[in-house]
Design a protein around this motif. Structure first.
Motif, PDB file in Angstrom:
ATOM      1  N   GLN A   1      57.534  27.665  32.831  1.00 36.46           N
ATOM      2  CA  GLN A   1      56.793  28.672  33.578  1.00 36.46           C
ATOM      3  C   GLN A   1      57.679  29.338  34.629  1.00 36.46           C
ATOM      4  OE1 GLN A   1      54.410  27.696  37.112  1.00 36.46           O
ATOM      5  NE2 GLN A   1      52.622  27.847  35.783  1.00 36.46           N
ATOM      6  N   VAL A   2      57.447  30.633  34.835  1.00 39.00           N
ATOM      7  CA  VAL A   2      58.008  31.363  35.967  1.00 39.00           C
ATOM      8  C   VAL A   2      56.847  31.951  36.746  1.00 39.00           C
ATOM      9  CG1 VAL A   2      59.534  33.223  36.743  1.00 39.00           C
ATOM     10  CG2 VAL A   2      60.072  31.962  34.638  1.00 39.00           C
ATOM     11  N   VAL A   3      56.840  31.738  38.060  1.00 42.50           N
ATOM     12  CA  VAL A   3      55.838  32.380  38.909  1.00 42.50           C
ATOM     13  C   VAL A   3      56.555  33.325  39.868  1.00 42.50           C
ATOM     14  CG1 VAL A   3      54.077  30.590  38.738  1.00 42.50           C
ATOM     15  CG2 VAL A   3      55.844  30.404  40.506  1.00 42.50           C
ATOM     16  N   TRP A   4      55.792  34.224  40.448  1.00 36.70           N
ATOM     17  CA  TRP A   4      56.374  35.306  41.237  1.00 36.70           C
ATOM     18  C   TRP A   4      55.482  35.549  42.448  1.00 36.70           C
ATOM     19  CZ3 TRP A   4      58.248  40.290  38.262  1.00 36.70           C
ATOM     20  CH2 TRP A   4      59.050  41.069  39.104  1.00 36.70           C
ATOM     21  N   GLU A   5      56.041  35.404  43.633  1.00 36.33           N
ATOM     22  CA  GLU A   5      55.292  35.715  44.844  1.00 36.33           C
ATOM     23  C   GLU A   5      55.211  37.220  45.031  1.00 36.33           C
ATOM     24  OE1 GLU A   5      55.941  31.832  47.716  1.00 36.33           O
ATOM     25  OE2 GLU A   5      57.288  33.548  47.984  1.00 36.33           O
ATOM     26  N   GLY A   6      54.012  37.693  45.367  1.00 33.84           N
ATOM     27  CA  GLY A   6      53.808  39.135  45.450  1.00 33.84           C
ATOM     28  C   GLY A   6      54.102  39.741  46.795  1.00 33.84           C
ATOM     29  N   TRP A   7      55.258  39.414  47.364  1.00 34.99           N
ATOM     30  CA  TRP A   7      55.615  39.999  48.655  1.00 34.99           C
ATOM     31  C   TRP A   7      55.891  41.497  48.521  1.00 34.99           C
ATOM     32  CZ3 TRP A   7      54.590  37.139  52.672  1.00 34.99           C
ATOM     33  CH2 TRP A   7      54.712  35.741  52.612  1.00 34.99           C
ATOM     34  N   THR A   8      56.702  41.859  47.540  1.00 36.01           N
ATOM     35  CA  THR A   8      57.122  43.258  47.429  1.00 36.01           C
ATOM     36  C   THR A   8      56.843  43.855  46.055  1.00 36.01           C
ATOM     37  OG1 THR A   8      59.364  42.548  46.802  1.00 36.01           O
ATOM     38  CG2 THR A   8      58.956  42.962  49.137  1.00 36.01           C
ATOM     39  N   VAL A   9      56.680  43.043  45.030  1.00 39.35           N
ATOM     40  CA  VAL A   9      56.482  43.576  43.688  1.00 39.35           C
ATOM     41  C   VAL A   9      55.058  44.094  43.537  1.00 39.35           C
ATOM     42  CG1 VAL A   9      55.800  41.342  42.688  1.00 39.35           C
ATOM     43  CG2 VAL A   9      56.788  43.121  41.217  1.00 39.35           C
ATOM     44  N   SER A  10      54.918  45.210  42.839  1.00 34.75           N
ATOM     45  CA  SER A  10      53.586  45.736  42.554  1.00 34.75           C
ATOM     46  C   SER A  10      53.011  45.033  41.334  1.00 34.75           C
ATOM     47  CB  SER A  10      53.656  47.236  42.289  1.00 34.75           C
ATOM     48  OG  SER A  10      54.350  47.490  41.069  1.00 34.75           O
ATOM     49  N   ALA A  11      51.702  45.067  41.229  1.00 39.12           N
ATOM     50  CA  ALA A  11      51.050  44.474  40.058  1.00 39.12           C
ATOM     51  C   ALA A  11      51.525  45.156  38.772  1.00 39.12           C
ATOM     52  CB  ALA A  11      49.538  44.579  40.201  1.00 39.12           C
TER      53      ALA A  11
ATOM     54  N   PRO B   1      46.592  25.961  58.860  1.00 38.90           N
ATOM     55  CA  PRO B   1      48.009  25.579  58.825  1.00 38.90           C
ATOM     56  C   PRO B   1      48.600  25.684  57.423  1.00 38.90           C
ATOM     57  CG  PRO B   1      46.695  23.976  60.043  1.00 38.90           C
ATOM     58  CD  PRO B   1      45.738  24.892  59.371  1.00 38.90           C
ATOM     59  N   GLY B   2      49.658  26.475  57.280  1.00 33.95           N
ATOM     60  CA  GLY B   2      50.348  26.567  56.006  1.00 33.95           C
ATOM     61  C   GLY B   2      49.619  27.348  54.946  1.00 33.95           C
ATOM     62  N   ALA B   3      48.495  27.987  55.288  1.00 37.89           N
ATOM     63  CA  ALA B   3      47.692  28.648  54.268  1.00 37.89           C
ATOM     64  C   ALA B   3      48.055  30.115  54.104  1.00 37.89           C
ATOM     65  CB  ALA B   3      46.211  28.516  54.612  1.00 37.89           C
ATOM     66  N   GLY B   4      49.136  30.557  54.710  1.00 36.34           N
ATOM     67  CA  GLY B   4      49.543  31.938  54.576  1.00 36.34           C
ATOM     68  C   GLY B   4      50.207  32.193  53.235  1.00 36.34           C
ATOM     69  N   GLY B   5      51.184  33.073  53.245  1.00 38.95           N
ATOM     70  CA  GLY B   5      51.855  33.389  51.998  1.00 38.95           C
ATOM     71  C   GLY B   5      51.456  34.758  51.504  1.00 38.95           C
ATOM     72  N   PRO B   6      51.939  35.137  50.346  1.00 35.25           N
ATOM     73  CA  PRO B   6      51.657  36.474  49.823  1.00 35.25           C
ATOM     74  C   PRO B   6      50.196  36.608  49.410  1.00 35.25           C
ATOM     75  CG  PRO B   6      52.728  35.154  48.148  1.00 35.25           C
ATOM     76  CD  PRO B   6      52.739  34.330  49.410  1.00 35.25           C
TER      77      PRO B   6
ATOM     78  N   ALA C   1      54.750  25.083  53.825  1.00 36.54           N
ATOM     79  CA  ALA C   1      55.219  26.383  54.299  1.00 36.54           C
ATOM     80  C   ALA C   1      56.544  26.275  55.037  1.00 36.54           C
ATOM     81  CB  ALA C   1      54.167  27.013  55.204  1.00 36.54           C
ATOM     82  N   ALA C   2      56.819  25.128  55.658  1.00 36.65           N
ATOM     83  CA  ALA C   2      58.067  24.961  56.400  1.00 36.65           C
ATOM     84  C   ALA C   2      59.280  25.001  55.495  1.00 36.65           C
ATOM     85  CB  ALA C   2      58.041  23.642  57.174  1.00 36.65           C
ATOM     86  N   ALA C   3      59.096  24.737  54.199  1.00 32.80           N
ATOM     87  CA  ALA C   3      60.193  24.795  53.231  1.00 32.80           C
ATOM     88  C   ALA C   3      60.123  26.056  52.370  1.00 32.80           C
ATOM     89  CB  ALA C   3      60.177  23.553  52.339  1.00 32.80           C
ATOM     90  N   GLY C   4      59.325  27.036  52.804  1.00 35.52           N
ATOM     91  CA  GLY C   4      59.243  28.291  52.069  1.00 35.52           C
ATOM     92  C   GLY C   4      58.246  28.290  50.935  1.00 35.52           C
ATOM     93  N   GLU C   5      57.406  27.263  50.865  1.00 34.62           N
ATOM     94  CA  GLU C   5      56.392  27.243  49.819  1.00 34.62           C
ATOM     95  C   GLU C   5      55.205  28.116  50.195  1.00 34.62           C
ATOM     96  OE1 GLU C   5      56.645  23.118  47.330  1.00 34.62           O
ATOM     97  OE2 GLU C   5      55.084  23.291  48.821  1.00 34.62           O
ATOM     98  N   SER C   6      54.452  28.491  49.185  1.00 34.35           N
ATOM     99  CA  SER C   6      53.166  29.157  49.374  1.00 34.35           C
ATOM    100  C   SER C   6      52.206  28.618  48.327  1.00 34.35           C
ATOM    101  CB  SER C   6      53.318  30.675  49.208  1.00 34.35           C
ATOM    102  OG  SER C   6      53.506  31.011  47.845  1.00 34.35           O
ATOM    103  N   TRP C   7      50.998  29.129  48.341  1.00 34.43           N
ATOM    104  CA  TRP C   7      50.009  28.715  47.348  1.00 34.43           C
ATOM    105  C   TRP C   7      50.495  28.945  45.926  1.00 34.43           C
ATOM    106  CZ3 TRP C   7      47.804  32.338  44.009  1.00 34.43           C
ATOM    107  CH2 TRP C   7      48.018  33.689  44.331  1.00 34.43           C
ATOM    108  N   VAL C   8      51.422  29.872  45.731  1.00 36.06           N
ATOM    109  CA  VAL C   8      51.933  30.156  44.384  1.00 36.06           C
ATOM    110  C   VAL C   8      52.665  28.942  43.812  1.00 36.06           C
ATOM    111  CG1 VAL C   8      53.453  31.689  43.050  1.00 36.06           C
ATOM    112  CG2 VAL C   8      52.044  32.620  44.904  1.00 36.06           C
TER     113      VAL C   8
END
Length: 356
Positions: free
Chosen positions: A100-110, A130-135, A317-324
């Motif tokens: 699998q490859v996943v992609w955080e939607g910070w800048t990419v459009s749908a 806490p830690g629930a942010g992300g794209p 989140a401290a290691a750069g993770e998100s819900w993705v």
């Protein structure tokens, strides 16, 4: 899709010139804002026609990371020729046997993500705490044949309510709970009924699930008669929690929740989940995926060739993770087998939930 790529180290103190030429400063600032080192960050770059392969002349690049012991890779961002960068990461993942490859939607459009073969993920149910942010968006591309139903992602709102969240998500996915009813009140109420203070041990969790959803089929697997999750405690602090676990076993007998004293095998987990007959709440250690030995509940709800698909209600989140990272998470069978043996006695705890 392109297969021409090169892999470079991730070093925010010294970004390659080829990357600086194609990435906006704000993007690089976000890439270097956290310590991503626990998750093997690296740059997958696509050289342009005039590049010499040593970091100059990049047409595209992606920052990728992944939890150890898993079978995916995540695109944090892609810059430059975005389709070329995505194609390079897909080639990179395929050549390494990932599923699998996943992609955080910070800048990419749908539109760009879909054009690169990615499917949109359901938006998370929780974006606060806490830690629930992300794209706000995420995307997935499976590299193997898959038939995995996607639940909504819900992040636990405390450090100790993972068991309650996995049970709630399991029941919502089964149609026994409304997704919109998953909130902090529901999470803490179920935790209060299941907890061994503050952790939830398997028998107590199984009993709480039966009380909350009395028509569901509930079965507990725990290959020891001794109290569990208490290795870090001694004296009276251990003793009174052991008494509570004895009470949980009495409650299980009284409410008809079977407690099987043998070790549930990974083959049985795959079979139960693969047939979509039951969902498996599995107790794991976070040592492999996060680097610290903390017991943690995850939901096993799908299978693909070589991996079990999890919902993990916690992300770092401290290691750069998100819900993705924590959603539709594929873990190879061998990794899951190892990380689900806990404590000094290496026991496995699981709660299987099925229709009534």
């Amino acid at each position: 899709m392109t297969s021409a790529y090169a892999v470079f180290p991730y070093d925010p103190a010294s970004w390659p010139d080829g990357l600086r030429r194609i990435a906006r400063p704000g993007v690089l600032e976000r890439w270097g804002a956290v310590d991503r080192s626990p998750h093997a960050p690296r740059l997958v770059a696509v050289p342009d026609g005039g590049g010499d392969g040593d970091g100059h002349g990049w047409a595209a690049a992606a920052l990728v990371t992944a939890r150890p012991g898993t079978a995916y890779v995540k695109i944090v961002d892609a810059v430059g020729d975005v389709p070329a960068a995505a194609g390079a990461v897909v080639s990179y993942a395929g050549e390494r046997g990932l599923v699998q490859v996943v992609w955080e939607g910070w800048t990419v459009s749908a539109e760009d993500a879909v054009a690169s073969g990615f499917a949109p993920l359901r938006p998370p149910l929780t974006r606060e705490g806490p830690g629930a942010g992300g794209p706000g968006a995420g995307y997935v591309r499976w590299l193997v044949a898959e038939d995995v139903a996607e639940p909504a992602y819900y992040r636990q709102s405390t450090d100790f309510t993972c068991a309650a969240v996995t049970a709630l998500v399991a029941r919502a996915q089964a149609g026994a709970e409304r997704w919109e009813s998953l909130d902090r009140a529901a999470e803490l109420t179920l935790w209060r009924d299941a907890t061994n203070f503050p952790a939830c041990e398997p028998v107590g969790l199984g009993v709480a699930v039966r009380r909350r959803w009395p028509t569901a089929s509930v079965e507990v697997f725990l290959d020891t008669d001794e109290p569990v999750l208490l290795d870090h405690l001694s004296g009276s602090e251990r003793e009174w929690r052991a008494v509570l676990q004895q009470a949980s076993r009495a409650d299980a007998r009284r409410t008809g929740v079977p407690v099987d004293g043998r070790r549930l095998s990974l083959a049985e987990v795959r079979e139960a989940v693969g047939r979509r007959e039951r969902q498996v709440l599995l107790l794991v250690s976070l040592t492999t995926m996060q680097g610290f030995d903390v017991p943690h509940w995850v939901l096993c709800h799908g299978v693909v060739p070589g991996a079990v698909v999890l919902e993990d209600p916690w992300c770092n989140a401290a290691a750069g993770e998100s819900w993705v990272d924590a959603h539709l998470l594929p873990v190879p069978d061998a990794s899951l087998d190892a990380m689900s043996l806990l404590g000094e006695d290496r026991v496995r705890g699981a709660v299987l939930i099925g229709p009534g």
